[in-house]
Enzyme design. Structure first.
Site, PDB file in Angstrom:
ATOM      1  N   THR A 117       0.813  -1.216   0.000  1.00 34.94           N
ATOM      2  CA  THR A 117       0.000   0.000   0.000  1.00 34.94           C
ATOM      3  C   THR A 117       0.846   1.267   0.000  1.00 34.94           C
ATOM      4  O   THR A 117       1.975   1.283   0.519  1.00 34.94           O
ATOM      5  CB  THR A 117      -0.907   0.024   1.250  1.00 34.94           C
ATOM      6  OG1 THR A 117      -1.550   1.291   1.371  1.00 34.94           O
ATOM      7  CG2 THR A 117      -0.104  -0.209   2.524  1.00 34.94           C
ATOM      8  N   TYR A 141      -2.154   0.172   9.921  1.00 29.93           N
ATOM      9  CA  TYR A 141      -2.354  -0.466   8.622  1.00 29.93           C
ATOM     10  C   TYR A 141      -1.086  -0.371   7.785  1.00 29.93           C
ATOM     11  O   TYR A 141      -0.575  -1.371   7.279  1.00 29.93           O
ATOM     12  CB  TYR A 141      -3.527   0.184   7.887  1.00 29.93           C
ATOM     13  CG  TYR A 141      -3.614  -0.188   6.424  1.00 29.93           C
ATOM     14  CD1 TYR A 141      -3.791  -1.514   6.030  1.00 29.93           C
ATOM     15  CD2 TYR A 141      -3.510   0.781   5.426  1.00 29.93           C
ATOM     16  CE1 TYR A 141      -3.865  -1.867   4.688  1.00 29.93           C
ATOM     17  CE2 TYR A 141      -3.580   0.443   4.091  1.00 29.93           C
ATOM     18  CZ  TYR A 141      -3.760  -0.877   3.732  1.00 29.93           C
ATOM     19  OH  TYR A 141      -3.820  -1.218   2.403  1.00 29.93           O
TER      20      TYR A 141
END
Length: 328
Positions: A117, A141
């Site tokens: 990501t 995250y």
């Protein structure tokens, strides 16, 4: 020889299954169906229900199906939730990936592609990032994904496996043929939320933060059509098969759109002037995340075919209409 796709019943994973099946590949999908859907898995692939972090189970799947390549999508992806429940993200992302990688090594898997990501970069300012931009993730995250990147690099240095890391920017849209899309009812993806609001499935939607140091005060993101993203995966897999070196690549078009621009585009495509309210910033949201996308084009000869926000929104809106008909 089989490609194992973890999280293949989810949004991005299901598109990878389609791409592999269209190319005549043998595909096995491993998904626990917590957020994925069995009906989203193409009929040409075999669905195995289970946890990607269960080493014994994954080992059995690898041996039974002669798995030599893994494309790993399974994981949790909501930034604000990761701030509220970090242990869930270190379990579902980092710990699961660690066990999956060990099972892969023990099972003789040759190539491993990981879904990472742009959140690994953190607060980067307004300039587009490149692969060697300093990594300073702002959320659990982002950190949980970065830890997996590190593990893959360490494992590849010690074992005969090559890997590919693809750092996603904001993935959106749906299969142009209408075979798959973002199907989670209450997903937090901006374009999906806006499309649902345009179709009356939500009473209104919110803009989280209007005081960022961006041209219109709202967050800026680099939106990439899911089909172009998946093509990068296919090209990366082919690169590794041909003996290419392990790679870490940004998947982005090289231009950002603000939250307001996206909402205006959804309104224009749908023809609906839906209600939008302004709220405070969310924890863990950088002002801007875009990338040049130069390296992925050079290394993989990747040529995006859907670099058009209006087109991305149109396929997303069409998929939402399909889900409304399907779920009646």
């Amino acid at each position: 020889m089989t490609v194992l796709v973890t999280g293949g019943a989810g949004y991005i994973g299901s598109h990878m299954v389609l791409r592999l099946a269209d190319a005549g590949e043998k595909v096995v999908v491993l998904d626990n169906l917590v957020t994925g859907f069995d009906w989203a898995v193409d009929h040409r692939a075999q669905l195995v229900e289970g946890n990607a972090g269960d080493m014994d189970f994954v080992g059995e799947v690898i041996a039974k199906h002669d798995v030599k390549e893994i494309v790993h999508f399974a994981g949790s992806i909501v930034v604000p939730e990761s701030v509220e429940n970090p242990l869930k993200y270190y379990a579902n992302n980092t710990a699961t990936s660690r066990n999956l990688i060990e099972a892969a090594v023990k099972g003789g898997v040759k190539h491993f592609i990981f879904s990472s990501t742009a959140a690994v970069y953190g607060m980067t300012g307004l300039a587009p990032v490149v692969e060697d931009t300093p990594l300073q993730p702002m959320s659990p995250y982002g950190r949980s994904k970065l830890m997996t990147e590190w593990m893959l690099a360490d494992v590849a240095a010690a074992h005969p496996v090559t890997y590919g890391v693809l750092r996603y920017f904001n993935v959106a849209g749906a299969d142009p043929a209408g075979r798959s899309g973002q199907s989670t009812p209450m997903a937090t993806h901006l374009i999906k939320v806006a499309c649902q609001t345009a179709l009356g499935q939500r009473e209104k939607m919110s803009i989280f933060g209007t005081d960022y140091e961006t041209p219109d005060g709202t967050c800026v993101r680099d939106y990439i059509h899911v089909t172009d993203l998946i093509e990068a995966h296919a090209l990366l897999l082919e690169h590794l098969r041909k003996g290419g070196a392990s790679q870490t690549l940004n998947c982005a078009y090289g231009r950002g759109y603000s939250v307001r621009e996206v909402i205006d585009t959804v309104k224009a495509v749908s023809g609906v002037d839906f209600a939008v309210e302004e709220g405070p910033r969310r924890a863990g949201d950088p002002a801007s995340i875009t990338a040049t996308g130069e390296k992925v084009r050079k290394v993989l000869d990747w040529e995006p075919k859907h670099d058009d926000l209006t087109g991305i929104v149109r396929t997303a809106l069409d998929w939402e209409k399909h889900l409304m008909r399907r779920n009646r």
